[in-house]
Design a protein around this motif. Structure first.
Motif, PDB file in Angstrom:
ATOM      1  N   LEU A  40       0.840  -1.209   0.000  1.00 15.59           N
ATOM      2  CA  LEU A  40       0.000   0.000   0.000  1.00 15.59           C
ATOM      3  C   LEU A  40       0.871   1.254   0.000  1.00 15.59           C
ATOM      4  CD1 LEU A  40      -2.775  -1.018   2.538  1.00 15.59           C
ATOM      5  CD2 LEU A  40      -3.078  -0.556   0.115  1.00 15.59           C
ATOM      6  N   PRO A  41       0.335   2.349  -0.512  1.00 16.39           N
ATOM      7  CA  PRO A  41       1.110   3.604  -0.502  1.00 16.39           C
ATOM      8  C   PRO A  41       1.409   4.074   0.925  1.00 16.39           C
ATOM      9  CG  PRO A  41      -1.064   3.903  -1.550  1.00 16.39           C
ATOM     10  CD  PRO A  41      -0.966   2.489  -1.138  1.00 16.39           C
ATOM     11  N   GLU A  42       2.374   4.924   1.030  1.00 19.15           N
ATOM     12  CA  GLU A  42       2.815   5.448   2.332  1.00 19.15           C
ATOM     13  C   GLU A  42       1.694   6.138   3.113  1.00 19.15           C
ATOM     14  OE1 GLU A  42       5.860   5.186   3.768  1.00 19.15           O
ATOM     15  OE2 GLU A  42       6.418   3.862   2.121  1.00 19.15           O
ATOM     16  N   SER A  43       0.668   6.620   2.402  1.00 23.99           N
ATOM     17  CA  SER A  43      -0.422   7.333   3.080  1.00 23.99           C
ATOM     18  C   SER A  43      -1.256   6.404   3.978  1.00 23.99           C
ATOM     19  CB  SER A  43      -1.319   8.017   2.050  1.00 23.99           C
ATOM     20  OG  SER A  43      -1.913   7.065   1.197  1.00 23.99           O
ATOM     21  N   TRP A  44      -1.167   5.113   3.771  1.00 20.99           N
ATOM     22  CA  TRP A  44      -1.879   4.162   4.616  1.00 20.99           C
ATOM     23  C   TRP A  44      -1.079   3.939   5.899  1.00 20.99           C
ATOM     24  CZ3 TRP A  44      -6.118   0.619   3.297  1.00 20.99           C
ATOM     25  CH2 TRP A  44      -6.793   1.001   2.141  1.00 20.99           C
ATOM     26  N   ARG A  45      -1.741   4.033   7.030  1.00 18.63           N
ATOM     27  CA  ARG A  45      -1.065   3.878   8.324  1.00 18.63           C
ATOM     28  C   ARG A  45      -0.926   2.405   8.698  1.00 18.63           C
ATOM     29  NH1 ARG A  45      -4.924   8.215  10.601  1.00 18.63           N
ATOM     30  NH2 ARG A  45      -3.887  10.112   9.903  1.00 18.63           N
ATOM     31  N   LEU A  46      -0.183   2.165   9.743  1.00 19.81           N
ATOM     32  CA  LEU A  46       0.053   0.806  10.213  1.00 19.81           C
ATOM     33  C   LEU A  46      -1.254   0.117  10.594  1.00 19.81           C
ATOM     34  CD1 LEU A  46       1.974  -1.481  10.980  1.00 19.81           C
ATOM     35  CD2 LEU A  46       2.156  -0.436  13.251  1.00 19.81           C
ATOM     36  N   ASN A  47      -2.146   0.828  11.279  1.00 14.49           N
ATOM     37  CA  ASN A  47      -3.406   0.202  11.688  1.00 14.49           C
ATOM     38  C   ASN A  47      -4.265  -0.180  10.484  1.00 14.49           C
ATOM     39  OD1 ASN A  47      -4.058   2.863  11.080  1.00 14.49           O
ATOM     40  ND2 ASN A  47      -5.595   3.024  12.716  1.00 14.49           N
ATOM     41  N   ASP A  48      -4.185   0.591   9.382  1.00 13.74           N
ATOM     42  CA  ASP A  48      -4.904   0.231   8.161  1.00 13.74           C
ATOM     43  C   ASP A  48      -4.350  -1.067   7.581  1.00 13.74           C
ATOM     44  OD1 ASP A  48      -6.431   2.574   8.276  1.00 13.74           O
ATOM     45  OD2 ASP A  48      -4.879   3.711   7.201  1.00 13.74           O
ATOM     46  N   ARG A  49      -3.045  -1.197   7.577  1.00 14.93           N
ATOM     47  CA  ARG A  49      -2.393  -2.394   7.049  1.00 14.93           C
ATOM     48  C   ARG A  49      -2.711  -3.624   7.907  1.00 14.93           C
ATOM     49  NH1 ARG A  49       1.873  -0.653   3.500  1.00 14.93           N
ATOM     50  NH2 ARG A  49       2.026   1.598   3.572  1.00 14.93           N
ATOM     51  N   VAL A  50      -2.700  -3.434   9.216  1.00 16.92           N
ATOM     52  CA  VAL A  50      -3.018  -4.538  10.126  1.00 16.92           C
ATOM     53  C   VAL A  50      -4.467  -4.976   9.927  1.00 16.92           C
ATOM     54  CG1 VAL A  50      -3.317  -5.154  12.563  1.00 16.92           C
ATOM     55  CG2 VAL A  50      -1.259  -3.939  11.814  1.00 16.92           C
ATOM     56  N   MET A  51      -5.377  -4.018   9.806  1.00 12.96           N
ATOM     57  CA  MET A  51      -6.790  -4.356   9.615  1.00 12.96           C
ATOM     58  C   MET A  51      -7.016  -5.061   8.276  1.00 12.96           C
ATOM     59  SD  MET A  51      -8.276  -3.804  12.355  1.00 12.96           S
ATOM     60  CE  MET A  51      -9.907  -4.156  11.814  1.00 12.96           C
ATOM     61  N   LEU A  52      -6.328  -4.637   7.230  1.00  5.15           N
ATOM     62  CA  LEU A  52      -6.441  -5.291   5.933  1.00  5.15           C
ATOM     63  C   LEU A  52      -5.918  -6.729   6.022  1.00  5.15           C
ATOM     64  CD1 LEU A  52      -7.352  -4.797   3.022  1.00  5.15           C
ATOM     65  CD2 LEU A  52      -5.037  -4.065   2.501  1.00  5.15           C
ATOM     66  N   SER A  53      -4.824  -6.915   6.713  1.00  9.41           N
ATOM     67  CA  SER A  53      -4.273  -8.271   6.921  1.00  9.41           C
ATOM     68  C   SER A  53      -5.249  -9.132   7.714  1.00  9.41           C
ATOM     69  CB  SER A  53      -2.942  -8.199   7.661  1.00  9.41           C
ATOM     70  OG  SER A  53      -2.005  -7.486   6.912  1.00  9.41           O
ATOM     71  N   CYS A  54      -5.834  -8.566   8.757  1.00 11.33           N
ATOM     72  CA  CYS A  54      -6.798  -9.306   9.580  1.00 11.33           C
ATOM     73  C   CYS A  54      -8.045  -9.664   8.777  1.00 11.33           C
ATOM     74  CB  CYS A  54      -7.183  -8.500  10.816  1.00 11.33           C
ATOM     75  SG  CYS A  54      -5.854  -8.387  12.029  1.00 11.33           S
ATOM     76  N   LEU A  55      -8.491  -8.762   7.911  1.00 16.11           N
ATOM     77  CA  LEU A  55      -9.644  -9.049   7.068  1.00 16.11           C
ATOM     78  C   LEU A  55      -9.345 -10.235   6.141  1.00 16.11           C
ATOM     79  CD1 LEU A  55     -12.456  -8.382   5.991  1.00 16.11           C
ATOM     80  CD2 LEU A  55     -11.382  -6.741   4.439  1.00 16.11           C
ATOM     81  N   GLY A  56      -8.173 -10.240   5.539  1.00 15.30           N
ATOM     82  CA  GLY A  56      -7.784 -11.354   4.676  1.00 15.30           C
ATOM     83  C   GLY A  56      -7.719 -12.663   5.430  1.00 15.30           C
ATOM     84  N   LEU A  57      -7.189 -12.636   6.636  1.00 11.31           N
ATOM     85  CA  LEU A  57      -7.108 -13.853   7.444  1.00 11.31           C
ATOM     86  C   LEU A  57      -8.494 -14.320   7.885  1.00 11.31           C
ATOM     87  CD1 LEU A  57      -3.926 -13.074   9.549  1.00 11.31           C
ATOM     88  CD2 LEU A  57      -4.135 -14.633   7.585  1.00 11.31           C
ATOM     89  N   ALA A  58      -9.383 -13.381   8.191  1.00  8.46           N
ATOM     90  CA  ALA A  58     -10.750 -13.737   8.588  1.00  8.46           C
ATOM     91  C   ALA A  58     -11.501 -14.380   7.420  1.00  8.46           C
ATOM     92  CB  ALA A  58     -11.493 -12.507   9.090  1.00  8.46           C
ATOM     93  N   LEU A  59     -11.393 -13.780   6.245  1.00  5.46           N
ATOM     94  CA  LEU A  59     -12.053 -14.347   5.073  1.00  5.46           C
ATOM     95  C   LEU A  59     -11.463 -15.712   4.726  1.00  5.46           C
ATOM     96  CD1 LEU A  59     -12.399 -11.157   2.854  1.00  5.46           C
ATOM     97  CD2 LEU A  59     -14.207 -12.340   4.111  1.00  5.46           C
ATOM     98  N   SER A  60     -10.178 -15.837   4.864  1.00  4.70           N
ATOM     99  CA  SER A  60      -9.515 -17.108   4.600  1.00  4.70           C
ATOM    100  C   SER A  60      -9.969 -18.186   5.586  1.00  4.70           C
ATOM    101  CB  SER A  60      -8.003 -16.919   4.686  1.00  4.70           C
ATOM    102  OG  SER A  60      -7.340 -18.114   4.434  1.00  4.70           O
ATOM    103  N   SER A  61     -10.188 -17.804   6.824  1.00  3.30           N
ATOM    104  CA  SER A  61     -10.619 -18.778   7.834  1.00  3.30           C
ATOM    105  C   SER A  61     -12.025 -19.308   7.540  1.00  3.30           C
ATOM    106  CB  SER A  61     -10.548 -18.180   9.235  1.00  3.30           C
ATOM    107  OG  SER A  61     -11.492 -17.151   9.385  1.00  3.30           O
ATOM    108  N   VAL A  62     -12.857 -18.515   6.879  1.00  5.16           N
ATOM    109  CA  VAL A  62     -14.178 -19.004   6.471  1.00  5.16           C
ATOM    110  C   VAL A  62     -14.005 -20.143   5.462  1.00  5.16           C
ATOM    111  CG1 VAL A  62     -16.316 -18.400   5.265  1.00  5.16           C
ATOM    112  CG2 VAL A  62     -15.366 -16.836   6.955  1.00  5.16           C
TER     113      VAL A  62
END
Length: 154
Positions: A40-62
């Motif tokens: 992601l571009p630099e304008s995205w903060r760490l919490n945005d990146r963590v939440m995007l990662s968590c969303l991917g892991l949640a969808l994957s767990s389904v």
């Protein structure tokens, strides 16, 4: 069916094609979201990146949960593993194994009058394969002492 024709115990039935697709899709989904979070571009903060990662892991767990169903048979009985629940049955508890035309999976009629979905046998992976698996499970239940006489009230 004679005893020599019965499947060798322990035996496991699972929807292999569905499982392969779901496990592959789950892995790709998790990898895609994690990669997106990293690039992601630099304008995205760490919490945005963590939440995007968590969303991917949640969808994957389904997907992983949907790939879970299987049926394990051994000398003592059957373990039915569905999406969220696992149930252990003794052979005598299984009255009948059903896989009717159009059913999404096999069902087990139980001695207590209830039915249990056995999602490990699904025609979506091949009708002939599912019918063979349901017959093998039925034959094992009959051979191990299940009561398989038709109910005249049905």
């Amino acid at each position: 069916m004679s005893t020599s024709e019965l499947p060798t115990l322990p035996v496991t039935w699972l929807p292999r094609r569905n499982r392969a697709v779901l496990l592959t899709a789950s892995g790709l989904l998790a990898a895609t979201f994690l990669t997106m979070a990293l690039v992601l571009p630099e304008s995205w903060r760490l919490n945005d990146r963590v939440m995007l990662s968590c969303l991917g892991l949640a969808l994957s767990s389904v997907g992983l949960m949907l790939a879970r169903p299987r049926i394990l048979a051994d000398a003592e009985g059957v373990t039915v593993i569905n999406h969220l629940r696992t149930r252990r049955l003794h052979w005598a508890e299984i009255v009948r194994v059903n896989l009717r035309q159009g059913d999404p999976w096999a069902t087990l009629d139980l001695a207590d009058g209830t039915s249990l979905a056995a999602m490990g046998i699904q025609p979506s992976g091949g009708r002939d394969q599912a019918v063979r698996a349901a017959r093998a499970l039925r034959d094992l239940a009959e051979a191990h002492g299940a009561v398989n006489e038709p109910d005249p009230t049905r």
